[in-house]
Design a protein around this motif. Structure first.
Motif, PDB file in Angstrom:
ATOM      1  N   TYR A 282      87.229  40.388 -11.800  1.00  0.00           N
ATOM      2  CA  TYR A 282      87.738  41.514 -11.025  1.00  0.00           C
ATOM      3  C   TYR A 282      88.020  41.061  -9.593  1.00  0.00           C
ATOM      4  CZ  TYR A 282      85.423  43.482 -15.071  1.00  0.00           C
ATOM      5  OH  TYR A 282      85.017  43.723 -16.357  1.00  0.00           O
ATOM      6  N   VAL A 283      89.256  40.621  -9.372  1.00  0.00           N
ATOM      7  CA  VAL A 283      89.673  40.127  -8.062  1.00  0.00           C
ATOM      8  C   VAL A 283      90.871  40.918  -7.541  1.00  0.00           C
ATOM      9  CG1 VAL A 283      90.523  38.131  -6.789  1.00  0.00           C
ATOM     10  CG2 VAL A 283      88.809  37.811  -8.581  1.00  0.00           C
ATOM     11  N   SER A 284      91.935  41.017  -8.330  1.00  0.00           N
ATOM     12  CA  SER A 284      93.157  41.704  -7.918  1.00  0.00           C
ATOM     13  C   SER A 284      93.156  43.148  -8.418  1.00  0.00           C
ATOM     14  CB  SER A 284      94.384  40.959  -8.452  1.00  0.00           C
ATOM     15  OG  SER A 284      94.379  40.954  -9.868  1.00  0.00           O
ATOM     16  N   TYR A 285      94.194  43.908  -7.991  1.00  0.00           N
ATOM     17  CA  TYR A 285      94.320  45.291  -8.447  1.00  0.00           C
ATOM     18  C   TYR A 285      94.570  45.361  -9.953  1.00  0.00           C
ATOM     19  CZ  TYR A 285      94.575  46.634  -3.532  1.00  0.00           C
ATOM     20  OH  TYR A 285      94.276  46.838  -2.222  1.00  0.00           O
ATOM     21  N   TYR A 286      95.309  44.405 -10.478  1.00  0.00           N
ATOM     22  CA  TYR A 286      95.551  44.377 -11.912  1.00  0.00           C
ATOM     23  C   TYR A 286      94.253  44.155 -12.685  1.00  0.00           C
ATOM     24  CZ  TYR A 286      97.524  43.025 -16.419  1.00  0.00           C
ATOM     25  OH  TYR A 286      97.816  42.945 -17.758  1.00  0.00           O
ATOM     26  N   ASP A 287      93.353  43.364 -12.112  1.00  0.00           N
ATOM     27  CA  ASP A 287      92.050  43.152 -12.762  1.00  0.00           C
ATOM     28  C   ASP A 287      91.253  44.464 -12.828  1.00  0.00           C
ATOM     29  OD1 ASP A 287      92.618  40.484 -13.054  1.00  0.00           O
ATOM     30  OD2 ASP A 287      91.664  39.915 -11.167  1.00  0.00           O
ATOM     31  N   TYR A 288      91.350  45.276 -11.792  1.00  0.00           N
ATOM     32  CA  TYR A 288      90.646  46.558 -11.829  1.00  0.00           C
ATOM     33  C   TYR A 288      91.298  47.522 -12.823  1.00  0.00           C
ATOM     34  CZ  TYR A 288      87.860  45.138  -7.819  1.00  0.00           C
ATOM     35  OH  TYR A 288      86.973  44.479  -7.003  1.00  0.00           O
ATOM     36  N   PHE A 289      92.610  47.407 -12.994  1.00  0.00           N
ATOM     37  CA  PHE A 289      93.269  48.187 -14.050  1.00  0.00           C
ATOM     38  C   PHE A 289      92.756  47.765 -15.421  1.00  0.00           C
ATOM     39  CE2 PHE A 289      96.760  48.112 -17.176  1.00  0.00           C
ATOM     40  CZ  PHE A 289      96.887  49.484 -17.374  1.00  0.00           C
ATOM     41  N   LEU A 290      92.578  46.467 -15.621  1.00  0.00           N
ATOM     42  CA  LEU A 290      92.010  45.985 -16.881  1.00  0.00           C
ATOM     43  C   LEU A 290      90.575  46.466 -17.053  1.00  0.00           C
ATOM     44  CD1 LEU A 290      93.363  42.312 -16.988  1.00  0.00           C
ATOM     45  CD2 LEU A 290      94.253  44.312 -18.174  1.00  0.00           C
ATOM     46  N   ALA A 291      89.847  46.571 -15.942  1.00  0.00           N
ATOM     47  CA  ALA A 291      88.482  47.105 -16.031  1.00  0.00           C
ATOM     48  C   ALA A 291      88.496  48.545 -16.517  1.00  0.00           C
ATOM     49  CB  ALA A 291      87.801  46.998 -14.671  1.00  0.00           C
TER      50      ALA A 291
END
Length: 576
Positions: A282-291
Motif C-alpha cells: 500500500y504505497v500509491s492511490y491505486y494500491d489503496y483502491f486494491l485494498a
C-alpha cells in the motif's frame, strides 16, 4: 367429457409455443430466470472484484526485472572468466571462476559505462544503477559426511572415502578447515525455513555460510582465500548464492537464488530462482483502491459462507449430492486460505522489514518472505480459476449449456472406462521407454519425464532422432505408440463424446421448447418500463389476442362438438 379433457393439455402446449412471452412461459420459470440473472449479476460483481485484486498484484515489470537479472547473473560472461557463465558450470573449478568473475561483476557496480566513478552511491550498490542491493550477498553450502554409503566388500580395500547423495540424516554439521572463521562453522536454520527442491536433491536451510563484504575487492580476496583453503570439499552437495534487491521506481523486490549442485556422480548441475514480488503493498492511490477490493472480497466470501451454511442446514445430506455445491465449498476454502496467506504476509513484512534492513553488512533473508508470497500467488491463481469455472452454474438455464452438461454427465461412465484402458497402455509404454531410453535420453531419464514426453508425442512435439540411441526398439516403440494411442485410443475418446452428444441433441429436439430466453425477458421488462414511464400505451391485451389467434384453429376443430356434450350433460342432470 373427453373433448373437454383433451382441451387443457392442447391449450397448454399452444401457450408454451405461442406469440407473447406472458402467454407461453409460466410464472415460475420467469421468476426462476430472474432470480438466476440476479445471482449471476452479483457473482459477476464478485468476479470483477477478484480479478482487479489479483491482477493488481502482478505487472509486466516483474517479468522485465526477472529477465534483466537472469541475463546478468545467468547468461552473461566476463572477459576474465574464459567465457564461463552460470549455465556452463560443470565442476568446482568452474564454480570458483564464475564466483570470482561474472558474479562479482554483477553484484558491484561502482563505475559508469564510460568508466567514470559513481559518486552518489553512499556506501550502497545499485545493480544496473536502478536496483538497490539490500545488505550483502550470501554463499551457503551443504555437505554430507564421509562413509555414508554402502560399498561392495570387493571394493572396500580400494576406497577410503564414500560420500552419498544429500539427505538430512547424512548431512555433515561438523566444523572443518580454518575453524576460527565463521564460514567454516555450521549454522543451524529455523525449522520453518523453506527447503529447496533441486535437480537431484531436496535441500534444507542452514549450512556453512559465507557473507560477502560490501567492497568488490574485499569480496574477491575472501573468495580467493576460500578457494585456496578448500572450502568446497568432496562432501559438498549444493552451493547456494542468495541476494536481494529493491527497485523503488516500480516498488518491487527481486530475490535471486543461484544453486549449483554437485551430485554423487560428479560434475555440477545448475538451477536458479528469481522472484519479483511486491512486498510493500500500500504505497500509491491505486494500491489503496486494491485494498478496498480486498475488503470487498472478504465481505463477499463472508456472504457466501453464510449462504452455504443456510443451504447445508436446509438440505442437510442432500446438499452434498450436487457437484456445484462441492465447487462452492472448494472456492470458499481456497479463498479463506488466500486471505490467511495475505494477512500473514502483510504482518511478517511489517515486522521483519526494519529488522532485515537494520544492518547493511549482513544478508537480509527476504527469500522467506518471497516464498510465502509465491505460495499466496499460487493459491489466489487457483481461486481465480475455480471462480471462472463457477460461471457455468449460472448459465445452465441455456439450452446449449444444458446439452453440453448432459453430454458430459451421460458419457461419464464410458469415459472412466476408457481412461482406465488408456492409462494401462500409457503407463506400460512409459515404463518401457524409461527402461530402454532412460540412461541415454534426457526426455526419458525419469518416469515423470516419460509421462510428459509421451503426451508431447501425442501432440506432435517430439524429436524422433533422440530415440535412435536404440536403432531397433526406438522405431518400434514410436510407431506402435502413435498407432495405438493416437489413431486408436484418441479416436475412441472422440467417438464416445460425439455419439453421446448426438443422442442428447436428439432427445432435446423431441422435448417441447418451454425455455424462456433472456432476450424475451429483457424485452418484456423494457416494455413494462416504457408503460410505467407513459412512453407507450399498455399492451395487456396483446397476449390474449395472440393467444386467441393461436387458439382459433383449435376452437374450430373442437368447439363444434361441445353443444352435443352440453345436451348430453343436461339430460343426465335431469334424469331421476
Amino acid at each position: 367429457m373427453e373433448p373437454a379433457a383433451a382441451l387443457q393439455p392442447v391449450v397448454a402446449v399452444r401457450r408454451s409455443g405461442g406469440g407473447a412471452t406472458t402467454a407461453r412461459v409460466s410464472y415460475s420459470k420467469e421468476r426462476e430466470l430472474k432470480t438466476t440473472l440476479l445471482e449471476l449479476l452479483i457473482y459477476i460483481t464478485f468476479l470483477v472484484t477478484l480479478s482487479l485484486m489479483t491482477f493488481g498484484m502482478v505487472s509486466t515489470n516483474m517479468y522485465y526485472l526477472n529477465k534483466v537479472m537472469e541475463d546478468l547473473f545467468v547468461e552473461q560472461t566476463s572477459s576474465e572468466s574464459s567465457g564461463i557463465n552460470f549455465r556452463s558450470i560443470k565442476s568446482q573449478a568452474d564454480f570458483w571462476e564464475f564466483a570470482e568473475g561474472p558474479l562479482l561483476d554483477g553484484l558491484y557496480w561502482s563505475t559508469w559505462y564510460d568508466n567514470r566513478t559513481v559518486t552518489d552511491l553512499k556506501n550502497a550498490s545499485y545493480i544496473f544503477y536502478e536496483n538497490l542491493l539490500l545488505g550483502v550477498a550470501q554463499i551457503r553450502q551443504l555437505k554430507v559426511r564421509n562413509n555414508t554409503c554402502s560399498i561392495y566388500p570387493y571394493f572396500q580395500p580400494f576406497l577410503k572415502s564414500c560420500y552419498s547423495r544429500y539427505s538430512y540424516k547424512a548431512e555433515d554439521k561438523s566444523d572443518f578447515g580454518l575453524k576460527d572463521e565463521p564460514e567454516w562453522k555450521y549454522v543451524s536454520a529455523s525449522s520453518f525455513s523453506p527447503w529447496y527442491w533441486g535437480s537431484v536433491g531436496f535441500y534444507r536451510s542452514g549450512g556453512f555460510i559465507v557473507t560477502l563484504p560490501r567492497s568488490k575487492q574485499e569480496s574477491m580476496e575472501k573468495l580467493a582465500s576460500l578457494r585456496k583453503n578448500g572450502w568446497i570439499t568432496h562432501g559438498t552437495r549444493a552451493v547456494f548464492i542468495d541476494f536481494s534487491t529493491f527497485n523503488a521506481n516500480i516498488n518491487l523486490f527481486c530475490i535471486v537464488r543461484l544453486v549449483v549442485e554437485f551430485p554423487a556422480t560428479g560434475g555440477a548441475l545448475t538451477s536458479f530462482q528469481i522472484h519479483s514480488v511486491k512486498l510493500l503493498r500500500y504505497v500509491s492511490y491505486y494500491d489503496y483502491f486494491l485494498a478496498s477490493c480486498e475488503v470487498a472480497f472478504c465481505l463477499f466470501i463472508l456472504t457466501f459462507i453464510i449462504q452455504e451454511a443456510i443451504e447445508i442446514t436446509r438440505l442437510k445430506m442432500e446438499y452434498f449430492r450436487s457437484a456445484w455445491n462441492w465447487l462452492d465449498m472448494l472456492l470458499i476454502a481456497v479463498s479463506i486460505l488466500a486471505i490467511c496467506f495475505n494477512i500473514y504476509r502483510t504482518i511478517e513484512v511489517s515486522l521483519l522489514m526494519e529488522e532485515l534492513l537494520s544492518n547493511a553488512h549482513v544478508y537480509p533473508d527476504f527469500y522467506f518472505l518471497a516464498f510465502w508470497q509465491v505460495i499466496y500467488d499460487n493459491v489466489i491463481a487457483i481461486n481465480v480459476f475455480f471462480a471462472w469455472i463457477k460461471i457455468f452454474k449460472y448459465v445452465s438455464f441455456s439450452k446449449t449449456m444444458t446439452q453440453l452438461s448432459s453430454t458430459l454427465s451421460r458419457c461419464a461412465k464410458d469415459i472412466i472406462g476408457f481412461a482406465i484402458m488408456f492409462f494401462i497402455i500409457f503407463i506400460a509404454y512409459a515404463q518401457f521407454s524409461h527402461l530402454v531410453f532412460g540412461p541415454q535420453v534426457d526426455d526419458f531419464s525419469t518416469f515423470q519425464n516419460c509421462i510428459f514426453s509421451q503426451f508431447r508425442i501425442v501432440l506432435g512435439d517430439f524429436n524422433f532422432e533422440s530415440l535412435e540411441v536404440n536403432s531397433i526398439l526406438g522405431p518400434i516403440y514410436y510407431i506402435s505408440f502413435v498407432f495405438f494411442v493416437f489413431f486408436v485410443l484418441l479416436n475412441m475418446f472422440l467417438a464416445i463424446i460425439n455419439d453421446t452428444y448426438s443422442e442428447v441433441k436428439a432427445d432435446f429436439a423431441v422435448i417441447p421448447n418451454e425455455e424462456l430466453h433472456i432476450a424475451d425477458l429483457f424485452r418484456q421488462s423494457y416494455n413494462k418500463a416504457l408503460v410505467k414511464l407513459k412512453l407507450r400505451k399498455p399492451e395487456t391485451d396483446l397476449g390474449d389476442e395472440n393467444l386467441e389467434r393461436n387458439f382459433h384453429p383449435l376452437k374450430e376443430r373442437i368447439l363444434p362438438s361441445l353443444p352435443k356434450e352440453a345436451a348430453l350433460m343436461k339430460r343426465c342432470l335431469h334424469q331421476p
